[in-house]
Write a protein that holds these residues in place. Structure first.
Motif, PDB file in Angstrom:
ATOM      1  N   GLU A 152     -15.451  67.611   0.785  1.00 47.29           N
ATOM      2  CA  GLU A 152     -16.455  67.206   1.778  1.00 47.29           C
ATOM      3  C   GLU A 152     -17.894  67.428   1.334  1.00 47.29           C
ATOM      4  O   GLU A 152     -18.801  67.523   2.146  1.00 47.29           O
ATOM      5  N   THR A 153     -18.138  67.500   0.025  1.00 53.85           N
ATOM      6  CA  THR A 153     -19.508  67.607  -0.473  1.00 53.85           C
ATOM      7  C   THR A 153     -19.887  66.397  -1.324  1.00 53.85           C
ATOM      8  O   THR A 153     -21.052  66.036  -1.374  1.00 53.85           O
ATOM      9  N   GLN A 154     -18.919  65.776  -1.970  1.00 50.48           N
ATOM     10  CA  GLN A 154     -19.181  64.642  -2.843  1.00 50.48           C
ATOM     11  C   GLN A 154     -19.039  63.336  -2.066  1.00 50.48           C
ATOM     12  O   GLN A 154     -17.998  63.056  -1.477  1.00 50.48           O
ATOM     13  N   VAL A 155     -20.109  62.529  -2.058  1.00 45.76           N
ATOM     14  CA  VAL A 155     -20.077  61.219  -1.403  1.00 45.76           C
ATOM     15  C   VAL A 155     -19.524  60.199  -2.398  1.00 45.76           C
ATOM     16  O   VAL A 155     -20.107  59.953  -3.445  1.00 45.76           O
ATOM     17  N   ILE A 156     -18.382  59.605  -2.048  1.00 47.84           N
ATOM     18  CA  ILE A 156     -17.741  58.617  -2.925  1.00 47.84           C
ATOM     19  C   ILE A 156     -18.312  57.228  -2.678  1.00 47.84           C
ATOM     20  O   ILE A 156     -18.568  56.476  -3.610  1.00 47.84           O
ATOM     21  N   ALA A 157     -18.506  56.884  -1.412  1.00 41.45           N
ATOM     22  CA  ALA A 157     -19.042  55.561  -1.073  1.00 41.45           C
ATOM     23  C   ALA A 157     -19.849  55.669   0.213  1.00 41.45           C
ATOM     24  O   ALA A 157     -19.559  56.489   1.083  1.00 41.45           O
ATOM     25  N   ASP A 158     -20.866  54.817   0.330  1.00 42.67           N
ATOM     26  CA  ASP A 158     -21.683  54.723   1.530  1.00 42.67           C
ATOM     27  C   ASP A 158     -21.729  53.250   1.929  1.00 42.67           C
ATOM     28  O   ASP A 158     -22.382  52.441   1.278  1.00 42.67           O
ATOM     29  N   LEU A 159     -21.009  52.900   2.987  1.00 40.72           N
ATOM     30  CA  LEU A 159     -20.878  51.507   3.406  1.00 40.72           C
ATOM     31  C   LEU A 159     -21.918  51.220   4.489  1.00 40.72           C
ATOM     32  O   LEU A 159     -21.830  51.728   5.595  1.00 40.72           O
ATOM     33  N   THR A 160     -22.903  50.374   4.164  1.00 35.54           N
ATOM     34  CA  THR A 160     -24.014  50.161   5.087  1.00 35.54           C
ATOM     35  C   THR A 160     -24.209  48.716   5.522  1.00 35.54           C
ATOM     36  O   THR A 160     -24.874  48.479   6.522  1.00 35.54           O
ATOM     37  N   THR A 161     -23.664  47.743   4.796  1.00 37.34           N
ATOM     38  CA  THR A 161     -23.894  46.351   5.163  1.00 37.34           C
ATOM     39  C   THR A 161     -22.586  45.693   5.591  1.00 37.34           C
ATOM     40  O   THR A 161     -21.508  46.061   5.127  1.00 37.34           O
ATOM     41  N   HIS A 162     -22.705  44.698   6.478  1.00 40.46           N
ATOM     42  CA  HIS A 162     -21.537  43.987   6.994  1.00 40.46           C
ATOM     43  C   HIS A 162     -20.836  43.230   5.868  1.00 40.46           C
ATOM     44  O   HIS A 162     -21.466  42.528   5.080  1.00 40.46           O
ATOM     45  N   GLY A 163     -19.529  43.387   5.772  1.00 45.16           N
ATOM     46  CA  GLY A 163     -18.743  42.701   4.759  1.00 45.16           C
ATOM     47  C   GLY A 163     -18.625  43.443   3.443  1.00 45.16           C
ATOM     48  O   GLY A 163     -17.929  42.985   2.539  1.00 45.16           O
ATOM     49  N   GLU A 164     -19.303  44.568   3.311  1.00 46.91           N
ATOM     50  CA  GLU A 164     -19.220  45.342   2.073  1.00 46.91           C
ATOM     51  C   GLU A 164     -17.819  45.936   1.924  1.00 46.91           C
ATOM     52  O   GLU A 164     -17.242  46.440   2.877  1.00 46.91           O
ATOM     53  N   ARG A 165     -17.274  45.854   0.727  1.00 48.61           N
ATOM     54  CA  ARG A 165     -15.923  46.352   0.465  1.00 48.61           C
ATOM     55  C   ARG A 165     -15.971  47.389  -0.655  1.00 48.61           C
ATOM     56  O   ARG A 165     -16.781  47.277  -1.573  1.00 48.61           O
ATOM     57  N   PHE A 166     -15.058  48.368  -0.556  1.00 49.66           N
ATOM     58  CA  PHE A 166     -14.964  49.404  -1.577  1.00 49.66           C
ATOM     59  C   PHE A 166     -13.489  49.717  -1.805  1.00 49.66           C
ATOM     60  O   PHE A 166     -12.770  50.039  -0.861  1.00 49.66           O
ATOM     61  N   VAL A 167     -13.054  49.600  -3.055  1.00 47.05           N
ATOM     62  CA  VAL A 167     -11.663  49.906  -3.402  1.00 47.05           C
ATOM     63  C   VAL A 167     -11.569  51.414  -3.620  1.00 47.05           C
ATOM     64  O   VAL A 167     -12.082  51.945  -4.600  1.00 47.05           O
ATOM     65  N   ILE A 168     -10.905  52.085  -2.698  1.00 48.89           N
ATOM     66  CA  ILE A 168     -10.801  53.548  -2.761  1.00 48.89           C
ATOM     67  C   ILE A 168      -9.589  53.978  -3.579  1.00 48.89           C
ATOM     68  O   ILE A 168      -9.606  54.998  -4.240  1.00 48.89           O
ATOM     69  N   ALA A 169      -8.514  53.196  -3.556  1.00 47.72           N
ATOM     70  CA  ALA A 169      -7.308  53.520  -4.328  1.00 47.72           C
ATOM     71  C   ALA A 169      -6.773  52.225  -4.941  1.00 47.72           C
ATOM     72  O   ALA A 169      -6.365  51.323  -4.223  1.00 47.72           O
ATOM     73  N   LYS A 170      -6.798  52.156  -6.259  1.00 50.81           N
ATOM     74  CA  LYS A 170      -6.364  50.943  -6.946  1.00 50.81           C
ATOM     75  C   LYS A 170      -4.857  50.985  -7.170  1.00 50.81           C
ATOM     76  O   LYS A 170      -4.306  52.009  -7.554  1.00 50.81           O
ATOM     77  N   GLY A 171      -4.197  49.854  -6.949  1.00 48.73           N
ATOM     78  CA  GLY A 171      -2.751  49.762  -7.112  1.00 48.73           C
ATOM     79  C   GLY A 171      -2.324  49.860  -8.561  1.00 48.73           C
ATOM     80  O   GLY A 171      -3.103  49.588  -9.480  1.00 48.73           O
ATOM     81  N   GLY A 172      -1.069  50.241  -8.773  1.00 46.61           N
ATOM     82  CA  GLY A 172      -0.536  50.429 -10.113  1.00 46.61           C
ATOM     83  C   GLY A 172      -0.281  49.123 -10.830  1.00 46.61           C
ATOM     84  O   GLY A 172      -0.083  48.074 -10.222  1.00 46.61           O
ATOM     85  N   ARG A 173      -0.269  49.199 -12.139  1.00 58.02           N
ATOM     86  CA  ARG A 173       0.006  48.031 -12.973  1.00 58.02           C
ATOM     87  C   ARG A 173       1.506  47.880 -13.121  1.00 58.02           C
ATOM     88  O   ARG A 173       2.217  48.859 -13.255  1.00 58.02           O
ATOM     89  N   GLY A 174       1.995  46.683 -13.087  1.00 60.77           N
ATOM     90  CA  GLY A 174       3.415  46.440 -13.236  1.00 60.77           C
ATOM     91  C   GLY A 174       3.885  46.711 -14.657  1.00 60.77           C
ATOM     92  O   GLY A 174       3.137  46.550 -15.617  1.00 60.77           O
ATOM     93  N   GLY A 175       5.134  47.126 -14.800  1.00 55.78           N
ATOM     94  CA  GLY A 175       5.689  47.393 -16.120  1.00 55.78           C
ATOM     95  C   GLY A 175       5.983  46.108 -16.875  1.00 55.78           C
ATOM     96  O   GLY A 175       6.143  45.033 -16.291  1.00 55.78           O
ATOM     97  N   LEU A 176       6.064  46.219 -18.177  1.00 61.30           N
ATOM     98  CA  LEU A 176       6.303  45.052 -19.009  1.00 61.30           C
ATOM     99  C   LEU A 176       7.802  44.834 -19.179  1.00 61.30           C
ATOM    100  O   LEU A 176       8.560  45.781 -19.378  1.00 61.30           O
ATOM    101  N   GLY A 177       8.209  43.589 -19.107  1.00 63.31           N
ATOM    102  CA  GLY A 177       9.595  43.235 -19.380  1.00 63.31           C
ATOM    103  C   GLY A 177       9.820  43.169 -20.886  1.00 63.31           C
ATOM    104  O   GLY A 177       8.883  43.214 -21.681  1.00 63.31           O
ATOM    105  N   ASN A 178      11.075  43.042 -21.288  1.00 64.18           N
ATOM    106  CA  ASN A 178      11.337  43.050 -22.730  1.00 64.18           C
ATOM    107  C   ASN A 178      10.968  41.741 -23.418  1.00 64.18           C
ATOM    108  O   ASN A 178      11.036  41.639 -24.633  1.00 64.18           O
ATOM    109  N   SER A 179      10.523  40.746 -22.688  1.00 63.33           N
ATOM    110  CA  SER A 179      10.012  39.540 -23.357  1.00 63.33           C
ATOM    111  C   SER A 179       8.637  39.814 -23.961  1.00 63.33           C
ATOM    112  O   SER A 179       8.196  39.108 -24.847  1.00 63.33           O
ATOM    113  N   ASN A 180       7.953  40.835 -23.469  1.00 61.82           N
ATOM    114  CA  ASN A 180       6.659  41.231 -24.042  1.00 61.82           C
ATOM    115  C   ASN A 180       6.865  42.285 -25.095  1.00 61.82           C
ATOM    116  O   ASN A 180       6.003  42.856 -25.620  1.00 61.82           O
TER     117      ASN A 180
END
Length: 129
Positions: free
Chosen positions: A101-129
């Motif tokens: 609660e001391t570090q500011v990660i994002a400050d959202l102030t304008t309408h429509g502003e977006r912030f990705v707080i947690a990015k989804g994982g990358r899919g694993g590679l199949g054996n064709s790669n």
């Protein structure tokens, strides 16, 4: 109606799907080779600032948010389906703080502003790669 201006929530992005291990087999094709598809990407968690809200009452009764995971790959070079992103709407002037609660990660102030707080994982590679 209650006015809630501070909440503590738990977030988890979606995991990426596993890659497939598959081999092509056809009658008149000797040594068909690998054809496993890639796994789908996991869903991300996004904060979106909207002007229609003025309180964080939506987060009072639900504090845990988990995005969808990606689907595993299949044979015949078919990739898995990616997980959907989860968009959480917050009012103007919202500050996203870290767990201490001391570090500011994002400050959202304008309408429509977006912030990705947690990015989804990358899919694993199949054996064709």
């Amino acid at each position: 109606m209650q006015f809630i201006d501070e909440v503590k929530i738990h977030l988890q992005a979606g995991n990426g799907g596993n890659g497939a291990s598959s081999f092509r087999r056809e009658k008149f094709v000797p040594r068909g080779g690998p054809d496993g598809g890639d796994g789908g990407r996991g869903g991300s968690i996004i904060f979106e600032c909207v002007k229609d809200l003025n309180t964080l009452i939506d987060f009072r009764f639900q504090q845990h948010f988990i995005a969808k995971s990606g689907v595993k790959g299949h044979g015949a070079n078919r990739n898995g389906i990616s997980g959907d992103d989860m968009v959480l709407k917050v009012p103007l002037g919202t500050q996203v703080l870290g767990e201490d609660e001391t570090q500011v990660i994002a400050d959202l102030t304008t309408h429509g502003e977006r912030f990705v707080i947690a990015k989804g994982g990358r899919g694993g590679l199949g054996n064709s790669n």
